[in-house]
Design a protein around this motif. Structure first.
Motif, PDB file in Angstrom:
ATOM      1  N   GLY A 234       7.384   5.359   7.671  1.00  0.00           N
ATOM      2  CA  GLY A 234       7.039   3.957   7.626  1.00  0.00           C
ATOM      3  C   GLY A 234       5.668   3.788   7.233  1.00  0.00           C
ATOM      4  N   LEU A 235       5.323   2.393   7.348  1.00  0.00           N
ATOM      5  CA  LEU A 235       3.874   2.220   6.906  1.00  0.00           C
ATOM      6  C   LEU A 235       3.247   1.446   8.284  1.00  0.00           C
ATOM      7  CD1 LEU A 235       3.583  -0.819   4.653  1.00  0.00           C
ATOM      8  CD2 LEU A 235       5.605  -0.194   5.752  1.00  0.00           C
ATOM      9  N   SER A 236       1.763   1.307   8.052  1.00  0.00           N
ATOM     10  CA  SER A 236       1.066   0.736   9.263  1.00  0.00           C
ATOM     11  C   SER A 236      -0.135   0.187   8.874  1.00  0.00           C
ATOM     12  CB  SER A 236       0.666   1.896  10.167  1.00  0.00           C
ATOM     13  OG  SER A 236       0.237   1.195  11.256  1.00  0.00           O
ATOM     14  N   ILE A 237      -0.942  -0.720   9.486  1.00  0.00           N
ATOM     15  CA  ILE A 237      -2.037  -1.427   9.157  1.00  0.00           C
ATOM     16  C   ILE A 237      -3.060  -0.591  10.098  1.00  0.00           C
ATOM     17  CG2 ILE A 237      -3.508  -3.643   9.212  1.00  0.00           C
ATOM     18  CD1 ILE A 237      -1.078  -5.017   9.302  1.00  0.00           C
ATOM     19  N   GLN A 238      -4.185  -0.056   9.297  1.00  0.00           N
ATOM     20  CA  GLN A 238      -5.157   0.840  10.248  1.00  0.00           C
ATOM     21  C   GLN A 238      -6.622   0.530   9.630  1.00  0.00           C
ATOM     22  OE1 GLN A 238      -4.624   3.564  12.174  1.00  0.00           O
ATOM     23  NE2 GLN A 238      -2.410   2.938  12.261  1.00  0.00           N
ATOM     24  N   ALA A 239      -7.570   0.691  10.717  1.00  0.00           N
ATOM     25  CA  ALA A 239      -8.875   0.520  10.263  1.00  0.00           C
ATOM     26  C   ALA A 239      -9.250   1.823   9.366  1.00  0.00           C
ATOM     27  CB  ALA A 239      -9.769   0.864  11.599  1.00  0.00           C
ATOM     28  N   LEU A 240     -10.160   1.288   8.188  1.00  0.00           N
ATOM     29  CA  LEU A 240     -10.304   2.027   7.282  1.00  0.00           C
ATOM     30  C   LEU A 240     -11.118   3.313   7.611  1.00  0.00           C
ATOM     31  CD1 LEU A 240     -11.136  -0.059   3.936  1.00  0.00           C
ATOM     32  CD2 LEU A 240      -9.436   1.692   4.167  1.00  0.00           C
ATOM     33  N   PRO A 241     -12.043   3.194   8.265  1.00  0.00           N
ATOM     34  CA  PRO A 241     -12.659   4.493   8.844  1.00  0.00           C
ATOM     35  C   PRO A 241     -11.804   5.570   9.269  1.00  0.00           C
ATOM     36  CG  PRO A 241     -13.953   2.635   9.736  1.00  0.00           C
ATOM     37  CD  PRO A 241     -12.645   2.194   9.367  1.00  0.00           C
ATOM     38  N   LEU A 242     -10.579   5.041   9.891  1.00  0.00           N
ATOM     39  CA  LEU A 242      -9.641   6.086  10.673  1.00  0.00           C
ATOM     40  C   LEU A 242      -9.057   6.855   9.554  1.00  0.00           C
ATOM     41  CD1 LEU A 242      -8.622   7.291  13.315  1.00  0.00           C
ATOM     42  CD2 LEU A 242      -6.800   5.291  13.199  1.00  0.00           C
ATOM     43  N   VAL A 243      -8.522   6.195   8.666  1.00  0.00           N
ATOM     44  CA  VAL A 243      -7.706   6.912   7.516  1.00  0.00           C
ATOM     45  C   VAL A 243      -8.333   7.102   6.321  1.00  0.00           C
ATOM     46  CG1 VAL A 243      -5.649   5.641   8.577  1.00  0.00           C
ATOM     47  CG2 VAL A 243      -6.996   4.523   6.917  1.00  0.00           C
ATOM     48  N   ALA A 244      -9.546   7.116   6.264  1.00  0.00           N
ATOM     49  CA  ALA A 244     -10.410   7.524   4.878  1.00  0.00           C
ATOM     50  C   ALA A 244     -10.184   8.764   4.696  1.00  0.00           C
ATOM     51  CB  ALA A 244     -11.881   7.139   5.297  1.00  0.00           C
ATOM     52  N   PRO A 245     -10.030   9.976   5.695  1.00  0.00           N
ATOM     53  CA  PRO A 245      -9.736  11.304   5.079  1.00  0.00           C
ATOM     54  C   PRO A 245      -8.599  11.214   4.669  1.00  0.00           C
ATOM     55  CG  PRO A 245     -10.878  11.110   7.401  1.00  0.00           C
ATOM     56  CD  PRO A 245     -10.580   9.928   6.863  1.00  0.00           C
ATOM     57  N   ASP A 246      -7.431  10.796   5.054  1.00  0.00           N
ATOM     58  CA  ASP A 246      -6.193  10.838   4.466  1.00  0.00           C
ATOM     59  C   ASP A 246      -5.949  10.192   3.101  1.00  0.00           C
ATOM     60  OD1 ASP A 246      -4.397  12.085   6.717  1.00  0.00           O
ATOM     61  OD2 ASP A 246      -5.309  10.523   7.973  1.00  0.00           O
ATOM     62  N   LEU A 247      -6.689   9.135   3.231  1.00  0.00           N
ATOM     63  CA  LEU A 247      -6.627   8.400   1.644  1.00  0.00           C
ATOM     64  C   LEU A 247      -7.442   9.141   0.750  1.00  0.00           C
ATOM     65  CD1 LEU A 247      -7.533   4.683   2.597  1.00  0.00           C
ATOM     66  CD2 LEU A 247      -5.194   5.625   1.797  1.00  0.00           C
ATOM     67  N   GLN A 248      -8.519  10.128   1.047  1.00  0.00           N
ATOM     68  CA  GLN A 248      -9.256  10.967   0.076  1.00  0.00           C
ATOM     69  C   GLN A 248      -8.241  12.154  -0.141  1.00  0.00           C
ATOM     70  OE1 GLN A 248     -13.029  11.603   2.410  1.00  0.00           O
ATOM     71  NE2 GLN A 248     -13.665   9.562   2.109  1.00  0.00           N
ATOM     72  N   SER A 249      -7.495  12.586   0.905  1.00  0.00           N
ATOM     73  CA  SER A 249      -6.766  13.912   0.553  1.00  0.00           C
ATOM     74  C   SER A 249      -5.417  13.443  -0.428  1.00  0.00           C
ATOM     75  CB  SER A 249      -6.381  14.497   1.924  1.00  0.00           C
ATOM     76  OG  SER A 249      -5.660  13.666   2.654  1.00  0.00           O
ATOM     77  N   GLY A 250      -4.904  12.441  -0.160  1.00  0.00           N
ATOM     78  CA  GLY A 250      -3.909  11.987  -0.786  1.00  0.00           C
ATOM     79  C   GLY A 250      -2.708  11.899   0.017  1.00  0.00           C
ATOM     80  N   GLN A 251      -3.007  12.154   1.417  1.00  0.00           N
ATOM     81  CA  GLN A 251      -1.750  12.173   2.248  1.00  0.00           C
ATOM     82  C   GLN A 251      -1.414  10.921   2.362  1.00  0.00           C
ATOM     83  OE1 GLN A 251      -3.546  14.584   5.688  1.00  0.00           O
ATOM     84  NE2 GLN A 251      -1.424  15.348   5.676  1.00  0.00           N
ATOM     85  N   LEU A 252      -2.191   9.643   2.472  1.00  0.00           N
ATOM     86  CA  LEU A 252      -1.657   8.515   2.582  1.00  0.00           C
ATOM     87  C   LEU A 252      -2.231   7.613   1.261  1.00  0.00           C
ATOM     88  CD1 LEU A 252      -2.511   7.593   6.164  1.00  0.00           C
ATOM     89  CD2 LEU A 252      -0.434   8.208   5.197  1.00  0.00           C
ATOM     90  N   VAL A 253      -1.592   6.623   1.032  1.00  0.00           N
ATOM     91  CA  VAL A 253      -2.060   5.599  -0.174  1.00  0.00           C
ATOM     92  C   VAL A 253      -2.498   4.254   0.718  1.00  0.00           C
ATOM     93  CG1 VAL A 253      -1.043   7.039  -1.945  1.00  0.00           C
ATOM     94  CG2 VAL A 253       0.110   5.067  -0.774  1.00  0.00           C
ATOM     95  N   SER A 254      -3.265   3.406   0.187  1.00  0.00           N
ATOM     96  CA  SER A 254      -3.657   2.388   0.323  1.00  0.00           C
ATOM     97  C   SER A 254      -2.795   1.223  -0.608  1.00  0.00           C
ATOM     98  CB  SER A 254      -5.005   2.031   0.339  1.00  0.00           C
ATOM     99  OG  SER A 254      -5.138   0.778   0.662  1.00  0.00           O
ATOM    100  N   LEU A 255      -2.018   0.254   0.343  1.00  0.00           N
ATOM    101  CA  LEU A 255      -1.338  -0.814  -0.391  1.00  0.00           C
ATOM    102  C   LEU A 255      -1.980  -1.945  -0.419  1.00  0.00           C
ATOM    103  CD1 LEU A 255       2.208   0.038   1.600  1.00  0.00           C
ATOM    104  CD2 LEU A 255       1.185   1.094  -0.582  1.00  0.00           C
ATOM    105  N   PHE A 256      -2.882  -2.106   0.424  1.00  0.00           N
ATOM    106  CA  PHE A 256      -3.764  -3.385   0.301  1.00  0.00           C
ATOM    107  C   PHE A 256      -4.859  -3.099   1.462  1.00  0.00           C
ATOM    108  CE2 PHE A 256      -5.079  -7.231   2.351  1.00  0.00           C
ATOM    109  CZ  PHE A 256      -5.231  -8.095   1.201  1.00  0.00           C
ATOM    110  N   GLU A 257      -5.980  -3.640   0.875  1.00  0.00           N
ATOM    111  CA  GLU A 257      -7.473  -3.602   1.798  1.00  0.00           C
ATOM    112  C   GLU A 257      -7.814  -4.959   1.832  1.00  0.00           C
ATOM    113  OE1 GLU A 257      -9.923  -0.684   0.316  1.00  0.00           O
ATOM    114  OE2 GLU A 257      -8.483   0.930   0.406  1.00  0.00           O
ATOM    115  N   GLY A 258      -8.479  -5.397   3.072  1.00  0.00           N
ATOM    116  CA  GLY A 258      -9.172  -6.550   3.212  1.00  0.00           C
ATOM    117  C   GLY A 258      -9.867  -6.672   4.393  1.00  0.00           C
TER     118      GLY A 258
END
Length: 301
Positions: A234-258
């Motif tokens: 599924g997907l979730s809304i997360q604080a950016l600092p928490l998921v930054a490593p996953d976004l950088q590694s490609g394990q997760l993608v950002s669908l929307f930021e704000g």
């Protein structure tokens, strides 16, 4: 105690300093007043008691018998006051600083940074109380709370700490949704929330998804939520600092930021004197949020 029968404390303090230092000028320097002010305090006391307390002797002042008696009493009294104040101040410094905050903020923002505070101030214990319930600061013995919202908590002092930047995240192939309109069409089983994070539902309103109506799968903590999202469930809304490593590694993608305009994290305290440890920790939080790396904080804030 009948304070009406006791001379002014300012005069007694000036006399004690003069007696201990042996001169009017020495007392004036210690009390940061003029020589004439100390002399006036001495005359006031002599008038009060009806006898001489000190006389000039060379460059200094010599106490009379009555002066010695008063100086001994004041030295003992002021000494006991100083000891009591010191003990209370030391106790205030040494007691833990109790901080209430949401589990997600503790995990995402505070824990990666607090090692710097502990290294600089090993003498100050910070006791973290994670939870999503709104603590009663006085009843629960909370020195400082970090709360998420608009900063309006009646009867409390609130100071902005950091903005609440967030991202909607998913595993790379989970969904093709990329716009707020697409996200609004997703169903309850697509979303994962942590029961320990009130922020996620508030951020939902910022992207136009009413999770009170749509619903979501809830898990006990945010670590389980992120694991589920990484697994493509599924997907979730997360604080950016928490998921930054996953976004950088490609394990997760950002669908929307704000960020939710007008909302953020605030340092909240009771409108009264704070303990020295609390003032120090608050100052560290303030400077850390600004991106500074303070070395050895001063003891006031």
């Amino acid at each position: 105690m009948d304070w009406k029968g006791i001379p002014s404390l300012a005069s007694l303090r000036a006399f004690e300093a003069m007696a201990r230092l042996g001169s009017l000028s020495g007392a004036a320097r210690e009390l940061n007043v003029t020589h004439a002010a100390v002399s006036q305090h001495l005359r006031h006391l002599e008038s009060e008691f009806g006898e001489s307390l000190a006389r000039r002797e060379g460059q200094g002042m010599a106490l009379t018998e009555a002066g010695h008696e008063l100086a001994a009493a004041l030295g003992d009294g002021f000494g006991r006051i100083a000891e009591g104040v010191t003990r209370l101040r030391d106790r205030s410094i040494s007691r833990p600083v109790v901080v209430a905050l949401t589990p997600s903020f503790a995990e995402a923002w505070l824990m990666p940074r607090i090692g710097g505070f502990w290294a600089a101030h090993p003498e100050i214990e910070v006791r973290l109380v994670p939870g999503i319930a709104l603590s009663d600061l006085r009843r629960d013995g909370i020195d400082l709370a970090i709360r998420f919202g608009e900063g309006n908590w009646p009867g409390l002092d609130a100071e902005p700490l950091t903005a609440s930047r967030f991202a909607v995240v998913a595993a790379p192939d989970f969904t093709k949704a990329r716009t707020l309109e697409d996200l609004g069409r997703l169903k309850a089983h697509d979303w994962f929330f942590s029961t320990a994070s009130s922020e996620q539902r508030i951020w939902g309103r910022a992207i136009g998804v009413d999770f009170e109506r749509v619903g979501a799968r809830e898990m006990a903590n945010n670590g389980l939520v992120v694991s589920a999202v990484r697994a493509g469930l599924g997907l979730s809304i997360q604080a950016l600092p928490l998921v930054a490593p996953d976004l950088q590694s490609g394990q997760l993608v950002s669908l929307f930021e704000g960020d939710a305009e007008g909302l953020g994290y605030y340092m909240v305290t009771r409108p009264e004197a704070l303990s020295p440890g609390t003032r120090l920790f608050r100052r560290w939080l303030r400077r850390t949020a600004r991106g500074e790396t303070p070395q050895g904080e001063a003891r006031n804030a």
